[in-house]
Design a protein around this motif. Structure first.
Motif, PDB file in Angstrom:
ATOM      1  N   UNK A   1      20.713  35.552  53.511  1.00  0.00           N
ATOM      2  CA  UNK A   1      21.521  36.631  52.347  1.00  0.00           C
ATOM      3  C   UNK A   1      22.068  35.551  51.425  1.00  0.00           C
ATOM      4  N   UNK A   2      22.821  34.524  51.766  1.00  0.00           N
ATOM      5  CA  UNK A   2      23.459  33.470  50.917  1.00  0.00           C
ATOM      6  C   UNK A   2      22.359  32.728  50.192  1.00  0.00           C
ATOM      7  N   UNK A   3      21.342  32.334  50.570  1.00  0.00           N
ATOM      8  CA  UNK A   3      20.366  31.644  49.947  1.00  0.00           C
ATOM      9  C   UNK A   3      19.465  32.459  48.875  1.00  0.00           C
TER      10      UNK A   3
ATOM     11  N   UNK B   1      18.321  33.820  43.810  1.00  0.00           N
ATOM     12  CA  UNK B   1      17.401  35.240  43.180  1.00  0.00           C
ATOM     13  C   UNK B   1      17.171  35.191  41.736  1.00  0.00           C
ATOM     14  N   UNK B   2      18.067  34.455  40.881  1.00  0.00           N
ATOM     15  CA  UNK B   2      17.669  34.302  39.471  1.00  0.00           C
ATOM     16  C   UNK B   2      16.755  33.700  38.811  1.00  0.00           C
ATOM     17  N   UNK B   3      16.459  32.424  39.900  1.00  0.00           N
ATOM     18  CA  UNK B   3      15.333  31.548  39.782  1.00  0.00           C
ATOM     19  C   UNK B   3      14.267  32.132  40.093  1.00  0.00           C
TER      20      UNK B   3
ATOM     21  N   UNK C   1       8.972  34.981  39.189  1.00  0.00           N
ATOM     22  CA  UNK C   1       8.064  35.827  39.247  1.00  0.00           C
ATOM     23  C   UNK C   1       7.833  36.833  37.712  1.00  0.00           C
ATOM     24  N   UNK C   2       8.648  36.763  37.004  1.00  0.00           N
ATOM     25  CA  UNK C   2       8.380  37.221  35.550  1.00  0.00           C
ATOM     26  C   UNK C   2       7.392  36.492  34.647  1.00  0.00           C
TER      27      UNK C   2
END
Length: 216
Positions: free
Chosen positions: A6-8, A13-15, A20-21
């Motif tokens: 979860x920490x990773x 998550x932003x990267x 993905x986008x």
């Protein structure tokens, strides 16, 4: 272990979302494509990276050829990028015939719907000539051999619905519709009208600054 995961995820998550986008954007909206051959000379040369507008004709499901909404249809003179099932490659060619057209070529001169296209001499390259072709209002350069080849003449008759006749601007050195047949519309990925950047394959991949953002 779960806390570490979860920490990773929280830290990256932003990267991951950005990546993905970007993948979705390149798949369905716009991308660039390398040009490794000279089949579109003199318009496009080896080492060009061309901009591909993937929404020029369709809004597609990302990572597929499935069309959600048809924006428009390819027109004569458009330079299109398509995934050829026959050749197993992504190719770049110019549309010279649309559904319903009668197209033939005699000694490297196109005849579209009974109308002989106009050609103007531009330059002599030794074994080839560069000419300006007027494709029923779309003017562009083509390169032709001074001697007749097996590609110099053909007659395809009427082009059926859903198919297009595409040729390379380097008319005697292009594996196009004369080799792979008519192009199904569903294979067309998008349209290009500009070079993003260009690297010289013959000179240590040095950038060709004069071709950056060049209109086609």
């Amino acid at each position: 272990m779960k806390n570490v995961i979860f920490k990773r995820w929280g830290a990256n998550k932003s990267l991951l979302l950005f990546l993905a986008l970007m993948l979705v954007f390149r798949s369905a909206v716009a991308d660039w494509s390398d040009v490794p051959t000279g089949s579109m000379k003199p318009t496009i040369v080896e080492g060009d990276r061309i901009f591909v507008n993937k929404m020029a004709y369709d809004v597609r499901v990302p990572f597929t050829h499935a069309s959600l909404y048809q924006v428009s249809n390819p027109s004569r003179g458009d330079i299109v990028v398509f995934d050829s099932e026959v050749s197993g490659k992504r190719l770049v060619k110019r549309i010279v015939g649309i559904p319903g057209d009668f197209v033939e070529m005699k000694n490297n001169s196109l005849i579209v719907n009974g109308q002989q296209l106009d050609y103007q001499f531009v330059s002599d390259n030794g074994m080839t000539l560069d000419k300006r072709e007027n494709l029923l209002g779309v003017k562009h350069l083509v390169r032709v051999s001074k001697h007749r080849t097996s590609f110099s003449s053909f007659n395809v008759g009427a082009i059926p619905s859903g198919y297009y006749l595409a040729l390379g601007d380097n008319r005697d050195n292009s594996a196009d519709s004369r080799v792979i047949g008519l192009i199904p519309r569903r294979e067309i990925v998008g349209r290009t009208d500009s070079v993003v950047l260009s690297l010289s394959y013959d000179n240590y991949f040095i950038p060709r600054k004069g071709r950056f953002f060049k209109r086609l």
